[in-house]
Design an enzyme around this catalytic site. Structure first.
Site, PDB file in Angstrom:
ATOM      1  N   LYS A   1       1.270  -1.060   0.234  1.00 22.57           N
ATOM      2  CA  LYS A   1       0.130  -0.330   0.297  1.00 22.57           C
ATOM      3  C   LYS A   1       1.171   1.420  -0.101  1.00 22.57           C
ATOM      4  CE  LYS A   1      -3.909   0.113   2.558  1.00 22.57           C
ATOM      5  NZ  LYS A   1      -4.466   0.529   3.834  1.00 22.57           N
TER       6      LYS A   1
ATOM      7  N   ARG B   1     -18.594  10.464   5.449  1.00 27.53           N
ATOM      8  CA  ARG B   1     -19.760   8.835   4.293  1.00 27.53           C
ATOM      9  C   ARG B   1     -18.598   8.921   2.852  1.00 27.53           C
ATOM     10  NH1 ARG B   1     -24.132  13.202   2.753  1.00 27.53           N
ATOM     11  NH2 ARG B   1     -22.142  14.055   2.919  1.00 27.53           N
TER      12      ARG B   1
ATOM     13  N   ASN C   1     -24.480   7.668  14.160  1.00 21.09           N
ATOM     14  CA  ASN C   1     -23.930   6.428  13.455  1.00 21.09           C
ATOM     15  C   ASN C   1     -25.553   5.823  13.615  1.00 21.09           C
ATOM     16  OD1 ASN C   1     -22.047   6.609  11.796  1.00 21.09           O
ATOM     17  ND2 ASN C   1     -20.785   5.122  11.961  1.00 21.09           N
TER      18      ASN C   1
ATOM     19  N   PHE D   1     -30.850  10.934   5.133  1.00 20.28           N
ATOM     20  CA  PHE D   1     -31.000   9.990   5.728  1.00 20.28           C
ATOM     21  C   PHE D   1     -32.797   9.494   5.954  1.00 20.28           C
ATOM     22  CE2 PHE D   1     -27.053   8.313   6.098  1.00 20.28           C
ATOM     23  CZ  PHE D   1     -26.680   9.615   5.530  1.00 20.28           C
ATOM     24  N   LEU D   2     -33.284   9.985   4.464  1.00 11.82           N
ATOM     25  CA  LEU D   2     -35.178   8.826   5.174  1.00 11.82           C
ATOM     26  C   LEU D   2     -35.285   8.645   3.090  1.00 11.82           C
ATOM     27  CD1 LEU D   2     -37.465  11.997   6.603  1.00 11.82           C
ATOM     28  CD2 LEU D   2     -36.781   9.411   7.392  1.00 11.82           C
ATOM     29  N   HIS D   3     -34.295   8.284   2.544  1.00 10.86           N
ATOM     30  CA  HIS D   3     -34.458   7.619   1.932  1.00 10.86           C
ATOM     31  C   HIS D   3     -34.870   5.997   1.782  1.00 10.86           C
ATOM     32  CE1 HIS D   3     -33.453  11.152  -0.199  1.00 10.86           C
ATOM     33  NE2 HIS D   3     -32.402  11.252   0.038  1.00 10.86           N
ATOM     34  N   ALA D   4     -35.665   5.507   1.528  1.00 12.47           N
ATOM     35  CA  ALA D   4     -36.001   3.877   1.398  1.00 12.47           C
ATOM     36  C   ALA D   4     -35.286   3.412   0.030  1.00 12.47           C
ATOM     37  CB  ALA D   4     -37.553   3.988   1.590  1.00 12.47           C
TER      38      ALA D   4
ATOM     39  N   CYS E   1     -19.587   0.764   7.843  1.00 10.25           N
ATOM     40  CA  CYS E   1     -20.165   1.767   8.801  1.00 10.25           C
ATOM     41  C   CYS E   1     -20.877   0.965  10.185  1.00 10.25           C
ATOM     42  CB  CYS E   1     -19.884   3.058   9.509  1.00 10.25           C
ATOM     43  SG  CYS E   1     -18.600   3.680   8.343  1.00 10.25           S
TER      44      CYS E   1
HETATM   45  C1  UGA Z   1     -21.497   6.263   7.876  1.00 14.40           C
HETATM   46  C2  UGA Z   1     -22.036   8.109   8.245  1.00 14.40           C
HETATM   47  O1  UGA Z   1     -22.693   8.691   7.540  1.00 14.40           O
HETATM   48  C3  UGA Z   1     -20.767   8.442   8.392  1.00 14.40           C
HETATM   49  O2  UGA Z   1     -21.143  10.054   9.062  1.00 14.40           O
HETATM   50  C4  UGA Z   1     -19.627   8.250   9.101  1.00 14.40           C
HETATM   51  O3  UGA Z   1     -18.643   8.591   9.729  1.00 14.40           O
HETATM   52  C5  UGA Z   1     -19.498   7.116   8.301  1.00 14.40           C
HETATM   53  O4  UGA Z   1     -20.514   6.474   8.680  1.00 14.40           O
HETATM   54  C6  UGA Z   1     -18.198   6.084   9.377  1.00 14.40           C
HETATM   55  O5  UGA Z   1     -19.469   5.625  10.679  1.00 14.40           O
HETATM   56  O6  UGA Z   1     -16.816   6.198   9.164  1.00 14.40           O
HETATM   57  P1  UGA Z   1     -21.230   5.822   5.424  1.00 14.40           P
HETATM   58  O7  UGA Z   1     -20.710   4.627   5.245  1.00 14.40           O
HETATM   59  O8  UGA Z   1     -19.925   5.940   3.878  1.00 14.40           O
HETATM   60  O9  UGA Z   1     -21.342   6.536   6.326  1.00 14.40           O
HETATM   61  O10 UGA Z   1     -22.210   6.143   4.002  1.00 14.40           O
HETATM   62  P2  UGA Z   1     -23.659   6.394   4.182  1.00 14.40           P
HETATM   63  O11 UGA Z   1     -23.356   7.783   3.265  1.00 14.40           O
HETATM   64  O12 UGA Z   1     -23.848   6.879   5.712  1.00 14.40           O
HETATM   65  O13 UGA Z   1     -25.177   5.534   3.614  1.00 14.40           O
HETATM   66  C7  UGA Z   1     -24.670   4.007   4.758  1.00 14.40           C
HETATM   67  C8  UGA Z   1     -26.156   3.125   3.994  1.00 14.40           C
HETATM   68  O14 UGA Z   1     -27.181   2.933   4.469  1.00 14.40           O
HETATM   69  C9  UGA Z   1     -25.194   3.140   2.763  1.00 14.40           C
HETATM   70  O15 UGA Z   1     -25.810   1.493   2.393  1.00 14.40           O
HETATM   71  C10 UGA Z   1     -26.704   3.414   2.183  1.00 14.40           C
HETATM   72  O16 UGA Z   1     -27.058   3.376   0.775  1.00 14.40           O
HETATM   73  C11 UGA Z   1     -27.391   3.868   3.312  1.00 14.40           C
HETATM   74  N1  UGA Z   1     -28.792   5.220   2.860  1.00 14.40           N
HETATM   75  C12 UGA Z   1     -28.157   5.958   3.406  1.00 14.40           C
HETATM   76  C13 UGA Z   1     -30.859   4.662   3.021  1.00 14.40           C
HETATM   77  O17 UGA Z   1     -30.873   3.336   2.410  1.00 14.40           O
HETATM   78  N2  UGA Z   1     -30.765   5.545   2.647  1.00 14.40           N
HETATM   79  C14 UGA Z   1     -30.562   7.058   3.263  1.00 14.40           C
HETATM   80  O18 UGA Z   1     -31.461   7.738   3.156  1.00 14.40           O
HETATM   81  C15 UGA Z   1     -29.548   7.047   3.359  1.00 14.40           C
END
Ligand code: UGA
Length: 435
Positions: free
Chosen positions: A35, A154, A211, A252-255, A263
């Site tokens: 790496k 994210r 989270n 974060f309300l998208h089904a 994470c």
């Molecule tokens: C998440 C958190 O959003 C970050 O703030 C945090 O720092 C990170 O974990 C971590 O702990 O390192 P991440 O896992 O990259 O980030 O992704 P997200 O964008 O949060 O999405 C997580 C999951 O939720 C995905 O599978 C996504 O598709 C899903 N999701 C998200 C939904 O199904 N609906 C939503 O409305 C939002």
């Protein structure tokens, strides 16, 4: 300031690069020679928009270095970040802290002058105390403070999240350490980003609680989506209708097919274990874990039902494999459960993802990985949209129709509008909307 970043995984690499871009001199350290060699040759081991350019810029300007030998960087550092992995420990769901403790032992003997040691990894409450004890025991003369500074990045939006965060959380009761943290985050401190200074244990818990709360929000709307399907309502309008209330918030309300990634699944499980150990019952978090796990499996049933209850011998084109767009990360991706279940029902899978096919290849067998979305769709009985990559929103639908055996689409991310698809002659179904 001089910064040492231990662990050049996702969090370490993004944070180290952004701290360098804030003007600090950062050495990113990793035991993985391949790496580090790759990084020294300008190759970025992860897919993250904008990261390659930012690494190159800071390497050119001699503020960002990569090495496998930690000693010099640690000796001269004002701040040392521990950003190593904390995977789920095999067998019991607790976070595995062996990498964090090994890093603490490694740095203890090398410390010179006052040094702030910061845990960026997501760690259970009390880990900072343990890191402090390890360093004190290994090097009783060391002058140091241990700070918790969780990350909220994210994947896919990590650079923006680092540079324009909603808040920075700093867990320490040491005044000198607070000054160092303010200097490290000076651009954010100057533009009045809220910087919450709190006790170390509180800071550690903030990360898990954040989270878990987001996972609760997603799971809540996913359950409402199922209800929408049964009562003839539309989940997207429900989301909008509730999200415009500021107390709820629209994000974060998208089904969808259930949350995945490195994470939420790991952190909800770890929080549940932390709570159980502390004699607290987190019933909501426990339910979220259960509901989300079941949901990912249930998504395959949706496809089977849509195809009349039998997919034996049918060909299914899966668009999107990564747990979300703009990443190649396949960890706990819903596509894994969906593929497994469809294959067990006798379906053949053709798949395409713009970034994660290499990773997916390590986890899925008997899948035909295709050259592009249209190649995946060729002669398939149905298209299943599993990840909301922008390029899937821009598909030429006439071409899609002509390539499919029958014009059928299961849209697990609701990227299309039902009326639009139905009026173009598709048989179409999605999540949380009735037909
Ligand atoms: C998440 C958190 O959003 C970050 O703030 C945090 O720092 C990170 O974990 C971590 O702990 O390192 P991440 O896992 O990259 O980030 O992704 P997200 O964008 O949060 O999405 C997580 C999951 O939720 C995905 O599978 C996504 O598709 C899903 N999701 C998200 C939904 O199904 N609906 C939503 O409305 C939002």
């Amino acid at each position: 300031m001089r910064v040492a970043m231990i662990g050049t995984g996702y969090v370490g690499l993004v944070s180290g690069t952004c701290f360098a871009d804030f003007g600090h001199v950062v050495t990113c350290i990793d035991k993985d020679t391949t790496k580090i060699d790759a990084l020294n040759n300008g190759k970025i081991p992860i897919y993250e928009p904008g990261l390659q350019e930012l690494v190159a810029k800071n390497v050119d300007e001699e503020r960002l270095f990569f090495t496998t030998d930690s000693s010099d960087a640690i000796r001269t550092a004002d701040a040392i970040f521990i950003a190593v992995g904390t995977p789920t420990r095999r067998g019991d769901g607790h976070a595995d802290l062996s990498y964090v403790y090994a890093a603490a032992e490694e740095i203890a003997g090398l410390l010179e002058g006052f040094t702030v040691i910061i845990t960026k990894s997501t760690v259970p409450v009390g880990t900072g105390d343990e890191v402090e004890a390890i360093i004190q025991k290994t090097n009783p003369d060391a002058d140091f403070a241990v700070v918790s500074n969780p990350e909220f990045l994210r994947e896919g939006a990590a650079i923006n999240d680092f540079k324009r965060p909603d808040r920075v959380v700093v867990g320490t009761e040491d005044d000198k350490a607070v000054e160092v943290m303010q200097e490290l985050y000076r651009p954010l401190y100057l533009n009045e980003t809220p910087i919450i200074v709190t006790k170390r244990r509180t800071s550690e818990l903030i990360k898990y609680a954040a989270n878990a709360f987001l996972a609760v929000k997603i799971t809540f709307i996913n359950e409402i989506a199922d209800l929408c399907e049964n009562v003839g309502a539309n989940v997207q309008e429900v989301s909008r209708g509730i999200g415009l209330d500021n107390r709820i918030g629209s994000k974060f309300l998208h089904a969808g097919p259930g949350y995945g990634g490195s994470c939420f699944p790991k952190d909800t499980l770890a929080l549940s274990k932390i709570a159980a150990d502390a004699g607290s019952d987190l019933k909501i978090v426990d339910s979220v874990i259960e509901v989300n796990t079941a949901r990912k499996k249930k998504m395959a049933d949706k496809v089977v039902d849509f195809l009349g209850g039998d997919v034996n011998g049918k060909t299914i084109a899966l668009l999107g494999l990564a747990f979300k767009p703009n990443t190649d990360d396949m960890r706990d991706a819903p596509s894994i459960d969906i593929v497994e279940k469809l294959q067990s029902c006798g379906a053949k899978i053709r798949a395409y993802d713009p970034a994660s096919m290499e990773e997916a290849g390590k986890m899925m067998s008997d899948v035909l990985f295709c050259d592009g979305p249209y190649h995946a769709i060729e002669n398939a009985d149905v298209v299943v949209i599993c990840t909301e990559w922008d390029q899937f929103r821009a598909l030429d639908l006439e071409r899609v129709k002509s390539l499919l055996k029958a014009p059928k689409v299961v849209d697990l991310r609701n990227i299309y509008k039902p009326d639009y698809m139905l009026s173009r002659g598709f048989e179409y179904t999605s999540v949380g909307r009735s037909y």
